[in-house]
Design an enzyme around this catalytic site. Structure first.
Site, PDB file in Angstrom:
ATOM      1  N   ARG A   1       0.816  -1.208   0.000  1.00 33.12           N
ATOM      2  CA  ARG A   1       0.000   0.000   0.000  1.00 33.12           C
ATOM      3  C   ARG A   1       0.859   1.272   0.000  1.00 33.12           C
ATOM      4  NH1 ARG A   1      -2.266  -3.539  -1.267  1.00 33.12           N
ATOM      5  NH2 ARG A   1      -4.195  -4.481  -0.544  1.00 33.12           N
TER       6      ARG A   1
ATOM      7  N   SER B   1     -11.386   1.059   3.188  1.00 32.00           N
ATOM      8  CA  SER B   1     -10.534   0.620   4.299  1.00 32.00           C
ATOM      9  C   SER B   1      -9.716   1.793   4.838  1.00 32.00           C
ATOM     10  CB  SER B   1      -9.598  -0.499   3.840  1.00 32.00           C
ATOM     11  OG  SER B   1     -10.334  -1.614   3.414  1.00 32.00           O
TER      12      SER B   1
ATOM     13  N   GLU C   1      -4.450   4.013   6.119  1.00 32.43           N
ATOM     14  CA  GLU C   1      -4.217   3.941   4.676  1.00 32.43           C
ATOM     15  C   GLU C   1      -4.641   5.275   4.053  1.00 32.43           C
ATOM     16  OE1 GLU C   1      -5.946   1.050   1.205  1.00 32.43           O
ATOM     17  OE2 GLU C   1      -5.552   0.159   3.148  1.00 32.43           O
TER      18      GLU C   1
END
Length: 338
Positions: free
Chosen positions: A164, A238, A334
């Site tokens: 990520r 998320s 994130e």
């Protein structure tokens, strides 16, 4: 001709649906318009680039310039017996781009269906789902250096992809604006159905003739069952990354929490689902006035209508602290917190 607007509401441009204002706002639809906009910005003026607004948490007004990336276009630029090279402009909606590839029989992106955001954001954070990451299908990208206005191409190696993340979230953060991305996709698909509930969903759907469209349909069905539609409930998907810990630490946790899931990675590392940690810490489905943690997916923080970004940030910090207290594991957002 670009238009410089002042005191613009960013509520329509972030999927949390949070109210915040930009002191200055410029939308660009061509690279030349982007270069023109960069010349108008003072070197010390704060700058934020917006794509789909699905990976930001606005906690206050932005006292600078917001550049809205609206670059559009998808082109087949090369092919051989086994592959196609497809160039997509950075402002293209990610999911619509995936569907376009599926319609043309270009395989490799089907597991990444229904991820919110734009094409340009995809390599920035190396988006991934159901066993596939951008780095698996990435060929190159083009970007403009903010300070100089120079055009530059980046290879996969130069993007330094990690879990990520990429170089655009680390050493080059805030230094470039991605304008287009080239993907190398397959003419003959390699089906990836082993991750998560894909195979079970395909069985439930009665699929006997496997195709990239069938996998995409299954992924869409799974995501829609778990994740709220930002049009109905403000969210950014998320909120936290899945943490990675040493295997020896994982074994110690298993002794105390036998049901803790983990996925083995290279170099004696184990990835732990952040959703499991957050749920076990008691946060799933909790509401706090206008904000909360989604009832179906503890990784998703939500704005029920009139929530404030600063309150969502506070909630995220409380969740992070409680997970660290209970499991000794650090979870990190994130989402970019502005």
């Amino acid at each position: 001709m670009i238009k410089l607007e002042q005191n613009v509401s960013l509520k329509p441009f972030n999927t949390f649906g949070l109210e915040a204002k930009a002191a200055h706002f410029i939308a660009f639809t061509t690279v030349n318009e982007l270069l023109e906009a960069l010349k108008m910005i003072e070197s010390d003026e704060p700058l934020m680039v917006l794509g789909g607004g699905s990976n930001i948490l606005l906690t206050k007004d932005f006292e600078g310039v917001v550049l809205k990336n609206e670059l559009q276009g998808i082109d087949l630029i090369d092919e051989d017996r086994n592959h196609v090279w497809v160039k997509a402009m950075a402002g293209e909606n990610w999911h619509q781009f995936v569907l376009h590839c599926i319609e043309n029989g270009w395989a490799g992106l089907e597991n990444l269906s229904l991820i919110p955001g734009t094409v340009g954001a995809a390599p920035m954070q190396n988006i991934g789902a159901y066993g596939v990451e951008i780095k698996d299908v990435f060929h190159s990208l083009e970007a403009v250096e903010i300070a100089s206005g120079k055009y530059q191409e980046f290879t996969a190696e130069e993007c330094e992809f990690g879990y990520r993340e990429s170089v655009f979230k680390t050493s080059l953060k805030g230094k470039y604006i991605i304008t287009s991305v080239v993907f190398r996709l397959d003419k003959t698909p390699t089906f990836n159905t082993s991750y998560g509930a894909i195979q079970a969903t395909l069985d439930e759907m009665g699929v006997t003739d496997l195709s990239i469209k069938a996998i995409s349909d299954a992924v869409i069905k799974i995501r829609q069952s778990k994740l709220p539609d930002p049009v109905e409930i403000g969210n950014s998907g998320s909120f936290f990354k899945n943490p990675t810990i040493d295997n020896i630490d994982y074994q110690g946790l298993r002794a105390e929490f036998p049901s803790i899931p983990g996925y083995k990675l290279p170099e004696q590392k184990v990835k732990i689902p952040a959703a499991w940690l957050i749920e076990q810490a008691g946060w799933k489905g909790k509401t706090f006035g206008e904000i909360g943690v989604h009832k179906n997916h503890p990784l998703v923080l939500v704005n029920y209508g009139n929530g404030k970004g600063e309150d969502i940030k506070k909630l995220a910090l409380e969740i992070k602290a409680s997970v660290a207290s209970k499991f000794g594991i650090e979870i990190t957002p994130e989402v970019n917190i502005i």
